[in-house]
Design an enzyme around this catalytic site. Sequence first.
Site, PDB file in Angstrom:
ATOM      1  N   LYS A 114      -6.367 -13.223  11.799  1.00  0.00           N
ATOM      2  CA  LYS A 114      -5.830 -12.143  12.627  1.00  0.00           C
ATOM      3  C   LYS A 114      -5.679 -12.548  14.095  1.00  0.00           C
ATOM      4  CE  LYS A 114      -7.020  -8.222   9.657  1.00  0.00           C
ATOM      5  NZ  LYS A 114      -5.654  -7.913   9.213  1.00  0.00           N
TER       6      LYS A 114
ATOM      7  N   TYR B 210       0.818  -1.216   0.000  1.00  0.00           N
ATOM      8  CA  TYR B 210       0.000   0.000   0.000  1.00  0.00           C
ATOM      9  C   TYR B 210       0.855   1.270   0.000  1.00  0.00           C
ATOM     10  CZ  TYR B 210      -3.296  -3.544   1.676  1.00  0.00           C
ATOM     11  OH  TYR B 210      -4.053  -4.679   1.825  1.00  0.00           O
TER      12      TYR B 210
ATOM     13  N   TYR C 141     -14.574  -4.933   2.445  1.00  0.00           N
ATOM     14  CA  TYR C 141     -13.197  -5.316   2.131  1.00  0.00           C
ATOM     15  C   TYR C 141     -13.028  -6.747   2.632  1.00  0.00           C
ATOM     16  CZ  TYR C 141      -8.186  -5.940   2.310  1.00  0.00           C
ATOM     17  OH  TYR C 141      -6.923  -6.448   2.145  1.00  0.00           O
TER      18      TYR C 141
ATOM     19  N   ASP D  96     -17.465 -12.848   7.430  1.00  0.00           N
ATOM     20  CA  ASP D  96     -16.019 -12.609   7.420  1.00  0.00           C
ATOM     21  C   ASP D  96     -15.660 -11.966   8.755  1.00  0.00           C
ATOM     22  OD1 ASP D  96     -13.469 -11.615   7.157  1.00  0.00           O
ATOM     23  OD2 ASP D  96     -13.804 -10.637   5.225  1.00  0.00           O
TER      24      ASP D  96
END
Length: 422
Positions: free
Chosen positions: A269, A9, A137, A240
């Site tokens: 995560k 990014y 996302y 998600d």
Amino acid sequence: MTSPVWHPYTHLLTQQAAPKVVGGEGPRFTLESGETLLDATCSWWCMIHGYAHPRLVNAIKEQADVLCHVMLGGLIHEPAERLARELVRITPTGLNHVFFSDSGSVGMEVAMKMAVQYHHLRGKPEKHRMLSLMKAYHGDTSGCMAVCDPEEGMHSLFSGYLPRHHFAPAPRAPYDAGSDEVARDLAALRSVLERHHQDIAALLMEPLLQAAGGLNMTSPLYLKGARELCDEYDVLLVFDEVATGFGRTGRLFAADHAGATPDIMVLSKGLTGGYLGHAATLATDRVHDTFIGKSPLHAFMHGPTFMGNPLACRVALESLAVFEEENYLEKIVALNRVLCEALLDDEALRHHPQVADVRVQGATAVIEVTDAAHLEGAAAFARDRGVWLRPFGRWLYTMPAYITSEADMRLITHTMKAWFLK
């Protein structure tokens, strides 16, 4: 000498030299210069126990002495079996089957493939597209890019390359909204399902908190309504929970706020406390048992090399144990109280001309500004005050480690406010 590392990014023409991290302890990491920074972003939201947690470090060391890795194809080992059983225990009732992978994006790819194959095996091969939400996302791999927000998301450059899916408007009713307000969001979702359910395999959503798409916070009633609509239109519901799982929204899973069980749930995560890459895609009996059959098409053809890695499974087990034994949900309540008091209740901040909104959910807070230019220099400003903040777009946010003290939380929130009220 220029580093050969290609950073994510990052605009290569204007990027600054990245600070080199040499260690960390608790909620802080240490730079090569000796500077220590309070990590307000939890290292992309995964280091929920902070750095160098002794129990997690020891778990990895102990497992390394026994078994570092073995393929999960045709084999099994105790850490993977134990972790699967623990995930079935703690996730919403009915998610009884666990497919491991190595990252959240891959976990979502697995979920989408499961959904398409599920319908194919039921004689409905036409149901092969996804329904996603605007502001979504779900990751940066090709399949995941195709279900991220196609307008405001970061992947518009690839639009000609990606498969086309369906999108519903992002829900707008906040967490505490009444049923009438949520009904408008659900009506918009129903409208898309009415028109396209014949070719939709699954509805994908980040429950309660659309994270990298702008930290949009929504209502548990929307999750309940979505569950009912998916049942009505024969569409699988995929949660998600890569970002929302393991306490980030104030409950162990965002689904718990609504008492809703999705057909498929994806975790990553916080699964390992951030100490190793790992992911899990859980499915209900209804999904799993559809794959039981004699034809070659009944096999689920996916197998990441490092799925079920013993080191990752072992540290994930330790992470779960620490979370429960040290009552992290109470810690998150305390973090939430500080975030609400310091940010949400600050009238001067909320009415600042550059501020569009201030939102808090669980251990997440965001200050949304009217123009991304208003956050230029905010990261350097925070670093000068000993805090690592990494704003993106129009959002200055914090997702701290759950072990962050009240004093450190107030340092984070004071720094965020000071950028606007200086």
